[in-house]
Design a protein around this motif. Structure first.
Motif, PDB file in Angstrom:
ATOM      1  N   VAL A 250     -16.354   9.214   8.355  1.00 61.27           N
ATOM      2  CA  VAL A 250     -17.288   8.181   7.903  1.00 61.27           C
ATOM      3  C   VAL A 250     -18.381   7.896   8.924  1.00 61.27           C
ATOM      4  O   VAL A 250     -18.119   7.705  10.113  1.00 61.27           O
ATOM      5  N   ASN A 251     -19.623   7.858   8.415  1.00 62.10           N
ATOM      6  CA  ASN A 251     -20.777   7.527   9.244  1.00 62.10           C
ATOM      7  C   ASN A 251     -21.666   6.493   8.564  1.00 62.10           C
ATOM      8  O   ASN A 251     -22.715   6.141   9.074  1.00 62.10           O
ATOM      9  N   HIS A 252     -21.256   6.032   7.365  1.00 63.56           N
ATOM     10  CA  HIS A 252     -22.035   5.074   6.579  1.00 63.56           C
ATOM     11  C   HIS A 252     -23.468   5.568   6.375  1.00 63.56           C
ATOM     12  O   HIS A 252     -24.439   4.847   6.585  1.00 63.56           O
ATOM     13  N   ALA A 253     -23.566   6.829   5.945  1.00 59.15           N
ATOM     14  CA  ALA A 253     -24.868   7.433   5.659  1.00 59.15           C
ATOM     15  C   ALA A 253     -24.728   8.265   4.390  1.00 59.15           C
ATOM     16  O   ALA A 253     -23.831   8.025   3.584  1.00 59.15           O
ATOM     17  N   ASN A 254     -25.609   9.251   4.184  1.00 60.68           N
ATOM     18  CA  ASN A 254     -25.550  10.049   2.960  1.00 60.68           C
ATOM     19  C   ASN A 254     -25.294  11.527   3.227  1.00 60.68           C
ATOM     20  O   ASN A 254     -25.581  12.376   2.391  1.00 60.68           O
ATOM     21  N   ASP A 255     -24.744  11.851   4.403  1.00 61.99           N
ATOM     22  CA  ASP A 255     -24.454  13.244   4.732  1.00 61.99           C
ATOM     23  C   ASP A 255     -23.223  13.727   3.974  1.00 61.99           C
ATOM     24  O   ASP A 255     -22.231  12.998   3.828  1.00 61.99           O
ATOM     25  N   VAL A 256     -23.275  14.978   3.505  1.00 62.31           N
ATOM     26  CA  VAL A 256     -22.183  15.578   2.741  1.00 62.31           C
ATOM     27  C   VAL A 256     -21.835  16.929   3.347  1.00 62.31           C
ATOM     28  O   VAL A 256     -22.723  17.714   3.700  1.00 62.31           O
ATOM     29  N   TRP A 257     -20.542  17.185   3.473  1.00 62.62           N
ATOM     30  CA  TRP A 257     -20.082  18.493   3.946  1.00 62.62           C
ATOM     31  C   TRP A 257     -19.707  19.355   2.751  1.00 62.62           C
ATOM     32  O   TRP A 257     -18.836  18.995   1.962  1.00 62.62           O
ATOM     33  N   ILE A 258     -20.369  20.500   2.616  1.00 62.81           N
ATOM     34  CA  ILE A 258     -20.004  21.498   1.614  1.00 62.81           C
ATOM     35  C   ILE A 258     -19.012  22.446   2.275  1.00 62.81           C
ATOM     36  O   ILE A 258     -19.367  23.186   3.194  1.00 62.81           O
ATOM     37  N   MET A 259     -17.771  22.393   1.846  1.00 65.79           N
ATOM     38  CA  MET A 259     -16.744  23.210   2.488  1.00 65.79           C
ATOM     39  C   MET A 259     -17.101  24.685   2.373  1.00 65.79           C
ATOM     40  O   MET A 259     -17.506  25.164   1.316  1.00 65.79           O
ATOM     41  N   GLY A 260     -16.971  25.382   3.483  1.00 62.45           N
ATOM     42  CA  GLY A 260     -17.408  26.768   3.574  1.00 62.45           C
ATOM     43  C   GLY A 260     -18.605  26.902   4.485  1.00 62.45           C
ATOM     44  O   GLY A 260     -18.867  27.976   5.031  1.00 62.45           O
ATOM     45  N   LYS A 261     -19.336  25.798   4.653  1.00 62.67           N
ATOM     46  CA  LYS A 261     -20.443  25.754   5.602  1.00 62.67           C
ATOM     47  C   LYS A 261     -19.974  25.059   6.879  1.00 62.67           C
ATOM     48  O   LYS A 261     -18.875  24.524   6.940  1.00 62.67           O
ATOM     49  N   THR A 262     -20.809  25.057   7.900  1.00 61.82           N
ATOM     50  CA  THR A 262     -20.459  24.423   9.170  1.00 61.82           C
ATOM     51  C   THR A 262     -20.181  22.941   8.961  1.00 61.82           C
ATOM     52  O   THR A 262     -20.978  22.237   8.335  1.00 61.82           O
ATOM     53  N   GLU A 263     -19.073  22.471   9.485  1.00 59.23           N
ATOM     54  CA  GLU A 263     -18.695  21.075   9.308  1.00 59.23           C
ATOM     55  C   GLU A 263     -19.513  20.180  10.237  1.00 59.23           C
ATOM     56  O   GLU A 263     -19.534  20.397  11.452  1.00 59.23           O
ATOM     57  N   PRO A 264     -20.187  19.156   9.704  1.00 59.96           N
ATOM     58  CA  PRO A 264     -20.952  18.226  10.557  1.00 59.96           C
ATOM     59  C   PRO A 264     -20.017  17.365  11.400  1.00 59.96           C
ATOM     60  O   PRO A 264     -18.815  17.278  11.138  1.00 59.96           O
ATOM     61  N   ASP A 265     -20.590  16.718  12.403  1.00 59.55           N
ATOM     62  CA  ASP A 265     -19.798  15.807  13.230  1.00 59.55           C
ATOM     63  C   ASP A 265     -19.337  14.591  12.433  1.00 59.55           C
ATOM     64  O   ASP A 265     -18.272  14.034  12.691  1.00 59.55           O
ATOM     65  N   SER A 266     -20.147  14.160  11.471  1.00 57.29           N
ATOM     66  CA  SER A 266     -19.785  13.029  10.621  1.00 57.29           C
ATOM     67  C   SER A 266     -20.422  13.226   9.254  1.00 57.29           C
ATOM     68  O   SER A 266     -21.465  13.868   9.122  1.00 57.29           O
ATOM     69  N   TYR A 267     -19.770  12.681   8.235  1.00 57.15           N
ATOM     70  CA  TYR A 267     -20.268  12.809   6.868  1.00 57.15           C
ATOM     71  C   TYR A 267     -19.488  11.853   5.978  1.00 57.15           C
ATOM     72  O   TYR A 267     -18.344  11.504   6.257  1.00 57.15           O
ATOM     73  N   ASP A 268     -20.116  11.420   4.892  1.00 58.14           N
ATOM     74  CA  ASP A 268     -19.490  10.458   3.987  1.00 58.14           C
ATOM     75  C   ASP A 268     -19.110  11.074   2.647  1.00 58.14           C
ATOM     76  O   ASP A 268     -18.687  10.360   1.739  1.00 58.14           O
ATOM     77  N   GLY A 269     -19.257  12.370   2.522  1.00 53.86           N
ATOM     78  CA  GLY A 269     -18.854  13.036   1.292  1.00 53.86           C
ATOM     79  C   GLY A 269     -18.406  14.461   1.563  1.00 53.86           C
ATOM     80  O   GLY A 269     -18.842  15.093   2.530  1.00 53.86           O
ATOM     81  N   ILE A 270     -17.490  14.953   0.729  1.00 55.03           N
ATOM     82  CA  ILE A 270     -17.036  16.346   0.781  1.00 55.03           C
ATOM     83  C   ILE A 270     -17.137  16.915  -0.620  1.00 55.03           C
ATOM     84  O   ILE A 270     -16.812  16.239  -1.604  1.00 55.03           O
ATOM     85  N   VAL A 271     -17.567  18.161  -0.730  1.00 53.46           N
ATOM     86  CA  VAL A 271     -17.568  18.846  -2.017  1.00 53.46           C
ATOM     87  C   VAL A 271     -16.982  20.239  -1.820  1.00 53.46           C
ATOM     88  O   VAL A 271     -17.186  20.865  -0.773  1.00 53.46           O
ATOM     89  N   THR A 272     -16.205  20.694  -2.795  1.00 49.64           N
ATOM     90  CA  THR A 272     -15.576  22.005  -2.673  1.00 49.64           C
ATOM     91  C   THR A 272     -15.329  22.609  -4.048  1.00 49.64           C
ATOM     92  O   THR A 272     -15.223  21.895  -5.049  1.00 49.64           O
ATOM     93  N   ASN A 273     -15.256  23.932  -4.084  1.00 52.94           N
ATOM     94  CA  ASN A 273     -14.815  24.635  -5.285  1.00 52.94           C
ATOM     95  C   ASN A 273     -13.611  25.515  -4.959  1.00 52.94           C
ATOM     96  O   ASN A 273     -13.270  26.417  -5.708  1.00 52.94           O
TER      97      ASN A 273
END
Length: 345
Positions: A250-273
Motif C-alpha cells: 500500500v502506498n495510497h496512490a494509483n500504481d498497479v503491478w501487472i504480474m509478470g512485469k517488474t514489481e514496483p516498490d509500492s502499489y495499490d493494485g495487482i492484476v494477473t491472468n
C-alpha cells in the motif's frame, strides 16, 4: 529503565542442591526488587531435547518456597520456550510494556535472541544481563566487562526454533469467533475463488487489530509469525496454497503491478491472468475492491483510496488486456466488517 524483568531459569543445572537453588533465586530476585522493577517474570521451561523430570518439580518447589515474593512477581511455566515467551508477551502487552530486561545464562543468549526476533517486533526493546549460577556468593556479581555470546546456533537449531514456534501458534484456539469468508454473488466460483475475510478466527489478541490480522508491521506488536499463522488458517479454509499469496504494498496512490512485469516498490493494485495465483488487498477506512473478467479470465485486487479509485480501475483494466488462463483470487478485508466503522491500528 526497564519496565519488566524476565528471569530465564531454563539453563539452571538441575543437579543443584535445593539450598543452592534457593540462594541463586534469592540473590537474583532481591537484585530485581532493589532496582524497583514493577514486574518480574520467572521463566521455567524445557529445552527441545530435555523431557519433563522430577528435577523440574524440585526447581518449581524452590521458587514457590521464596518468602519475599511480592505483588508483581509471577512464575510462568510451559512445556517449551515458545509457549512460555508467548504467554509472557501477552502479559506484557496487557500492560503496554515495551522496555524489558532479560536475565539469563550467557550460553542461552543466542538462542533467546532468535525466539525474540520471531515472537516480538521492534516496538519492544530488550537488554540482557548474565545470570550467574555458581553457588559461591562472590560469583553472583556481574562481570566488569560484558562477555561475548558463547553460542553460535547451527542451521538445524534455527529450524528447530522456527518449528517450535510454528507448532505452538498452530495449537492456539481461534479468537472472537470462527474464521468467516464473505463472498459476492457477482463472481462465479467456477472461474474465480474469492472472498473477504472479517476480523474473527485468527490468533491476534491485540484489541485494535481484531483476531484475524493479516498485515505485518514492525511498528505494531503483532509479530510476523502470528500473521503467518493467520494466513495459514485462511489458506486452509479458502483452499489456496499459502506460498502463492501476494498482497499489495500500500502506498495510497494509483500504481498497479501487472504480474509478470517488474514489481514496483509500492502499489495499490495487482492484476494477473495467471492460474493458481492468490492476490489480495487490505482495507480499513479505504475500500478493498475486486475486479474479475470472466471472458478474458483476468482478475485484480485493489486497495482503493477515494481520490485514486478511477485511476486504479483504469490501470487494472489495462493490465487485463493480455488475459488467458483462469487465476485463483482471494481478497482480504482486514480493517472493517459489514455494519462497522472500526479502523485498524
Amino acid at each position: 529503565m526497564a519496565e519488566a524483568v524476565l528471569i530465564d531459569l531454563f539453563n539452571l543445572k538441575m543437579n543443584l542442591q535445593n539450598n543452592c537453588t534457593q540462594k541463586l533465586l534469592s540473590r537474583t530476585l532481591e537484585g530485581a526488587t532493589g532496582k524497583h522493577y514493577p514486574f518480574v517474570y520467572i521463566m521455567c521451561c524445557q529445552t527441545l531435547r530435555i523431557e519433563r523430570s522430577s528435577e523440574h518439580n524440585v526447581l518449581l518447589k524452590s521458587i514457590s518456597g521464596l518468602q519475599f515474593l511480592k505483588k508483581g512477581f509471577e512464575v510462568v511455566y510451559a512445556s517449551c520456550t515458545a509457549a512460555v515467551l508467548y504467554t509472557i508477551k501477552q502479559k506484557l502487552d496487557e500492560k503496554d510494556i515495551s522496555l524489558i530486561k532479560i536475565i539469563l545464562p550467557l550460553q542461552r543468549r543466542a538462542l533467546m535472541r532468535v525466539f525474540l526476533d520471531h515472537l516480538f517486533t521492534t516496538v519492544y526493546q530488550f537488554e540482557f544481563e548474565d545470570l550467574m549460577v555458581d553457588c559461591d556468593p562472590h560469583n553472583f556479581q556481574q562481570p566488569a566487562e560484558p562477555c561475548r555470546e558463547l553460542q553460535i546456533l547451527a542451521d538445524r537449531d534455527l529450524e528447530a526454533i522456527r518449528s517450535e514456534i510454528q507448532m505452538h501458534l498452530e495449537s492456539l484456539p481461534s479468537l472472537k469467533g470462527e474464521l468467516t469468508i464473505l463472498k459476492s454473488s457477482l463472481i462465479s466460483d467456477n472461474i474465480f475463488l474469492h472472498g473477504f475475510t472479517t476480523r474473527t478466527g485468527g490468533i491476534s489478541y491485540i484489541p485494535t487489530l481484531g483476531s484475524f490480522n493479516l498485515f505485518s508491521s514492525s511498528k505494531r506488536r503483532d509479530p510476523t509469525a502470528v500473521v503467518k499463522e493467520n494466513l495459514r488458517r485462511l489458506a486452509k479454509a479458502a483452499g489456496f496454497e499459502q506460498g502463492t499469496y501476494r498482497s499489495v504494498k500500500v502506498n495510497h496512490a494509483n500504481d498497479v503491478w501487472i504480474m509478470g512485469k517488474t514489481e514496483p516498490d509500492s502499489y495499490d493494485g495487482i492484476v494477473t491472468n495467471r492460474k493458481g495465483i492468490t492476490i489480495a488487498a487490505p482495507g480499513a477506512d479505504c475500500i478493498p475492491v475486486l475486479f474479475a473478467d470472466p471472458v478474458k479470465k483476468a482478475c485484480g485486487a485493489a486497495h482503493s483510496v477515494l481520490f485514486y479509485v478511477v485511476g486504479i480501475q483504469a490501470n487494472l483494466c489495462k493490465g487485463g488486456e493480455r488475459a488467458s488462463p483462469p487465476p485463483v483470487l482471494v481478497v482480504r478485508w482486514v480493517g472493517i466488517w459489514p455494519g462497522s466503522k472500526q479502523v485498524t491500528e
